[in-house]
Design an enzyme around this catalytic site. Structure first.
Site, short mmCIF file in Angstrom:
data_model
loop_
_atom_site.label_atom_id
_atom_site.label_comp_id
_atom_site.label_asym_id
_atom_site.label_seq_id
_atom_site.Cartn_x
_atom_site.Cartn_y
_atom_site.Cartn_z
CE LYS B 117 -3.96 1.90 2.65
NZ LYS B 117 -4.78 1.73 3.87
CB SER B 192 -8.08 3.57 2.93
OG SER B 192 -7.22 2.98 3.89
CB SER B 216 -8.22 0.74 5.88
OG SER B 216 -8.91 1.97 5.95
#
Lengths: 146, 540
Positions: B117, B192, B216
């Site tokens: 990420k 997210s 997330s």
């Protein structure tokens, strides 16, 4: 998923969410109960209501050092007012004698010895600075206010 | 039956085998294990290791096959903000092959393609956090979790898309692109960590790292039909993770199986002197407990006490999700679990408490982005104006709003009414989880109140989007570990949309979650959680 059903999660009707809350927005209507609980709610004093004025967006933006365009103020103001109004529901929960938890505290701190350490890749660190003139990080004049 | 919809079984759970174009995949086909239920068949990581060490597959061939799929699928799904230079990646693979040829020791993750990420720092690779303010930024160091993966031989294939600094539940709040859900390109992958979840779902990498502040990792895992694990707060070092809400942030893991996810967690766990909140506890070998399905007894979870959180299957939850979770609960009972409903009366208080804490802490954490030391700088002849303009140009709307809300909640005179009250609610939530976990071995719930929704559907209604986090935020407030794994489908898209089951455990008891999750996964029959896009002929 329908919007209505998701909003049902947001409102604690058992917490006696009151439309007279400091920031309650008329768009937030009571919904069917989502949870059954035994939490005691407390009465609002007039003092609580009057001591918490709604967000003053230009002032907040100045404090947070973010300049906002006029269209952003227009867009953000109602959204922020609604969310902050929704935050307000915690005022109704009886939290007397409950200790605040700074974090989940699954384990205590593991602080290292307070001794300086040298970062090996200093050049790469300084290379990230947008405006740099050896040996200084350059910023505009600071002392230009009386 | 766990659900009304059952996608066709068009693909084995090991997608590499179906591909025939590339030489390496012929080799993979011929390497089908003798017993269908051997442990390597449940883990791509173990299977790849087997093939590499037995010289049936080279790391270069493996890397080619993943890079090919990435190239083919990426224009449709848009998981990555940055894809590693193929030459560099292949060079790393070649080095592994050379070592194997020389009979040298290679790490347990040798050659495994991983995605990271983009709010997790990678040395000499862009790390933007999904924000314009860090566009072009290349950190001079690796996050500890990334460093550990590299040390074990993993190959970083790229940096994945996210909601700016982790603030969002759809990945639409990225400053750069919108990621699509591999199951239905018109839907969000969740967020997210949407890019990390979608890239594992689309088999662009074997495993990936995400971060979980309020769900997330778990919600996108549910939306994309992959396994997602949020570790206990303190289990994994946060050094190199761009701070959003420091009292809640953890780095988490994605994989296409529980075994892979457990192996990934094991690789990144443990004390780090660079993160004072990282735990000194010993890290158990999460992988030693995985048993092959063929050796399972008829009721392998006999006596395990499972509490279904009543508040999570109540009003406001999609009926399809509810029935998938009830089906999963029935499946656990068949495995021998003692199922009970438990009530967490403070459950819905978690949502406003979470958003107060997260926005307050973000307003403080994001003050570091001032355009002076790194990131993009606006030109100005006055210092405050330089800050204000750099931040105005650098941050997106959702980030600005959360900073402003946090600034409000932390204002002098309001602290007691908001931040402190939210912290008191956290105490209540911690206690109620503790009590529930004293009486139960694990707790279960949906990972989200619905399956993946359409891109744009909740974009302009922050409260509607925040409501989607109801299932996950409490776990962060309590600091507990939680595993999400696919358990069924609801109607939507061409073949249905996956639904994730969340299992919550006691602090530092990831071991139990992985064990239960692994048995659940091995005994769940009739489902295939590989999205149709990937099995489609166009991509093979």
């Amino acid at each position: 998923m329908a919007m209505g059903s998701s909003r049902a999660l947001l409102i604690l009707s058992n917490f006696k969410f009151k439309p007279t809350l400091p920031f309650a927005s008329s768009s937030l209507k009571p919904f069917p109960p989502f949870i059954r609980n035994n939490f005691r709610t407390r009465n609002f004093s007039a003092k609580t209501s009057s001591s918490l004025p709604p967000p003053d967006l230009p002032r907040l933006a100045e404090t947070a050092r973010i300049s906002l365009a006029p269209n952003e103020v227009e867009e953000f103001a109602p959204k922020i007012r609604r969310v902050v109004g929704w935050f307000g529901q915690l005022q109704a929960v009886d939290l007397d004698n409950v200790e605040p938890a700074i974090r989940a505290d699954t384990e205590g701190d593991n602080l290292r010895e307070d001794v300086p350490e040298t970062f090996e890749n200093k050049e790469a660190l300084m290379a990230s600075v947008p405006s740099y003139k050896e040996p200084y990080i350059k910023v505009p004049k600071v002392l230009n206010k009386e | 039956m766990l659900s009304t919809i059952q996608p066709p079984r068009y693909l084995s759970r090991f997608p590499l085998r179906r591909r025939t174009k590339c030489r390496s995949l012929h080799i993979l086909s011929s390497a089908e294990p003798a017993t269908k239920t051997s442990l390597t068949d449940q883990s791509q990581i173990l299977s790849i290791r087997d093939l590499l060490l037995s010289r049936q597959l080279s790391a270069v061939e493996l890397t080619h096959s993943y890079l090919d799929r990435l190239k083919q699928t990426e224009p449709h799904i848009k998981c990555f903000l940055h894809v590693s230079d193929p030459d560099k990646v292949l060079k790393q693979a070649q080095e592994i092959d050379d070592k194997i040829k020389r009979n040298e020791e290679v790490g347990p993750l040798a050659g495994i393609p991983v995605a990271i990420k983009d709010n997790i720092c990678t040395a000499d690779m862009p790390s933007t956090g999904g924000s314009h303010i860090l566009e072009g930024y290349r950190p001079p160091f690796d996050a500890t979790a990334v460093k550990r993966l590299k040390d074990l031989g993993a190959i970083v294939v790229g940096k994945t898309n996210l909601d700016e600094f982790g603030m969002g539940s759809t990945t639409e709040a990225s400053a750069f692109k919108v990621t699509a859900n591999p199951w239905d390109l018109s839907r969000v992958p969740g967020g997210s960590s949407g890019g990390s979840a979608a890239s594992v779902s689309a088999r662009q990498c074997v495993v990936s790292l995400g971060s979980d502040t309020g769900g997330s990792v778990r919600q996108p895992a549910s939306f994309c039909g992959v396994v997602g694990l949020k570790p206990t707060y303190g289990r994994v070092s946060r050094f190199g993770l761009m701070a959003y809400a420091s009292s809640l942030d953890v780095i988490g893991c994605f994989g296409s199986s529980v075994a892979d996810t457990g192996i990934l967690l094991h690789s990144i766990s443990g004390y780090d002197s660079l993160d004072a909140t990282s735990s000194k506890r010993e890290v158990p070998d999460f992988t030693s407990q995985f048993t092959s399905a063929s050796s399972l007894q008829s009721r392998p979870l006999e006596g395990l006490r499972v509490g279904l959180i009543r508040e999570t299957v109540d009003a406001g939850v999609d009926s399809g999700v509810k029935s998938a979770i009830q089906g999963a609960a029935a499946h656990l009972e068949q495995l021998g679990c003692i199922l009970k409903e438990v009530s967490l009366p403070s459950f819905s208080l978690g949502l406003p408490a979470y958003y107060i804490l997260a926005s307050s802490e973000s307003s403080s954490n994001l003050s570091r982005y001032d355009g002076v030391r790194y990131g993009n700088q606006a030109s100005s002849d006055e210092l405050n104006a330089l800050y204000e303009e750099s931040r105005a140009k650098g941050f997106g709307s959702e980030v600005k709003m959360r900073i402003l809300m946090g600034t409000y909640a932390l204002s002098a005179g309001y602290y007691d009414a908001y931040y402190k009250r939210a912290q008191q609610v956290r105490t209540i939530i911690r206690k109620s989880f503790k009590a529930a976990l004293d009486e139960n071995d694990i707790l279960i719930s949906p990972a989200a109140p619905s399956a993946a929704y359409k891109i744009g559907e909740k974009k302009n209604d922050p409260l509607a989007m925040y409501a989607g986090d109801i299932m996950t935020v409490n776990v962060n407030l309590a600091g507990l570990p939680a595993l999400v794994l696919p358990c069924g489908f609801v109607e939507g898209g061409d073949v249905g949309l996956p639904v994730g089951l969340q299992m919550i455990g006691a602090a530092f008891d990831e071991e139990k979650l992985l064990k239960v999750g692994h048995i659940f996964e091995q005994t769940l029959e009739g489902y295939n959680f590989v999205p149709p896009l990937i099995s489609n002929a166009a991509f093979t």
